[in-house]
Design a protein around this motif. Structure first.
Motif, PDB file in Angstrom:
ATOM      1  N   GLU A 122       4.524 -22.847  31.586  1.00 22.86           N
ATOM      2  CA  GLU A 122       5.066 -21.631  32.199  1.00 22.86           C
ATOM      3  C   GLU A 122       4.574 -21.506  33.642  1.00 22.86           C
ATOM      4  N   TYR A 123       3.301 -21.812  33.863  1.00 24.92           N
ATOM      5  CA  TYR A 123       2.756 -21.739  35.228  1.00 24.92           C
ATOM      6  C   TYR A 123       3.493 -22.700  36.156  1.00 24.92           C
ATOM      7  N   PHE A 124       3.708 -23.941  35.699  1.00 27.25           N
ATOM      8  CA  PHE A 124       4.398 -24.923  36.540  1.00 27.25           C
ATOM      9  C   PHE A 124       5.865 -24.545  36.758  1.00 27.25           C
ATOM     10  N   ALA A 125       6.467 -23.884  35.775  1.00 26.98           N
ATOM     11  CA  ALA A 125       7.872 -23.496  35.905  1.00 26.98           C
ATOM     12  C   ALA A 125       8.054 -22.256  36.774  1.00 26.98           C
ATOM     13  N   THR A 126       7.093 -21.316  36.696  1.00 27.59           N
ATOM     14  CA  THR A 126       7.298 -20.013  37.349  1.00 27.59           C
ATOM     15  C   THR A 126       6.312 -19.725  38.475  1.00 27.59           C
ATOM     16  N   SER A 127       5.239 -20.494  38.573  1.00 28.59           N
ATOM     17  CA  SER A 127       4.142 -20.251  39.530  1.00 28.59           C
ATOM     18  C   SER A 127       3.415 -18.942  39.248  1.00 28.59           C
ATOM     19  N   LYS A 128       3.533 -18.431  38.036  1.00 28.18           N
ATOM     20  CA  LYS A 128       2.822 -17.213  37.644  1.00 28.18           C
ATOM     21  C   LYS A 128       1.637 -17.591  36.766  1.00 28.18           C
ATOM     22  N   ALA A 129       0.441 -17.281  37.257  1.00 30.08           N
ATOM     23  CA  ALA A 129      -0.788 -17.586  36.522  1.00 30.08           C
ATOM     24  C   ALA A 129      -1.067 -16.435  35.561  1.00 30.08           C
ATOM     25  N   THR A 130      -0.871 -16.677  34.274  1.00 31.26           N
ATOM     26  CA  THR A 130      -1.006 -15.612  33.281  1.00 31.26           C
ATOM     27  C   THR A 130      -2.210 -15.785  32.373  1.00 31.26           C
ATOM     28  N   SER A 131      -2.935 -16.878  32.481  1.00 29.86           N
ATOM     29  CA  SER A 131      -4.099 -17.107  31.627  1.00 29.86           C
ATOM     30  C   SER A 131      -5.290 -17.490  32.506  1.00 29.86           C
ATOM     31  N   LYS A 132      -6.459 -17.512  31.913  1.00 32.13           N
ATOM     32  CA  LYS A 132      -7.664 -17.888  32.652  1.00 32.13           C
ATOM     33  C   LYS A 132      -7.515 -19.295  33.222  1.00 32.13           C
ATOM     34  N   GLY A 133      -7.029 -20.224  32.415  1.00 33.00           N
ATOM     35  CA  GLY A 133      -6.863 -21.608  32.865  1.00 33.00           C
ATOM     36  C   GLY A 133      -5.888 -21.735  34.023  1.00 33.00           C
TER      37      GLY A 133
END
Length: 114
Positions: A30-41
């Motif tokens: 999800e991060y790579f697809a959206t550039s939204k960091a939603t978790s600690k990692g």
């Protein structure tokens, strides 16, 4: 595979994050697809990414390193192509020698010498 096709493949895979059951993998996709960091990692990854983007010395070293990698790939391809051309020339010479031998064998057989 062209780099554009490879990019399209990555985008397709990253956008499949909604279908992934494993939470940790899903977060990174999800991060790579959206550039939204939603978790600690993914927040750690984003923090590092931002640092690399803001640090000019690191960016310069990265660009130099990338150029070195590109140069190594180019040189290795050139070596491989030169080796391929050399092998093709050797095969051509061997084929010519075999053709001459066949020709002489035919002549000798025609004259009853073989």
């Amino acid at each position: 595979m062209s780099s554009l096709a490879r990019l399209a493949e990555f985008i397709y895979i990253f956008n499949k994050y909604k279908d992934v059951a494993e939470k940790s993998i899903k977060e990174y996709l999800e991060y790579f697809a959206t550039s939204k960091a939603t978790s600690k990692g993914t927040q750690d990854v984003e923090r590092l990414r931002q640092w690399y983007l803001s640090d000019n010395e690191t960016r310069k070293r990265y660009m130099t390193w990338q150029q070195e990698l590109d140069d190594m790939v180019y040189e290795e391809r050139e070596r491989a192509n030169a080796e391929k051309r050399r092998a093709e020339k050797e095969k051509s010479r061997a084929d010519e020698a075999e053709a001459r031998a066949d020709k002489y064998e035919k002549i000798l057989k025609e004259h009853g010498l073989l």
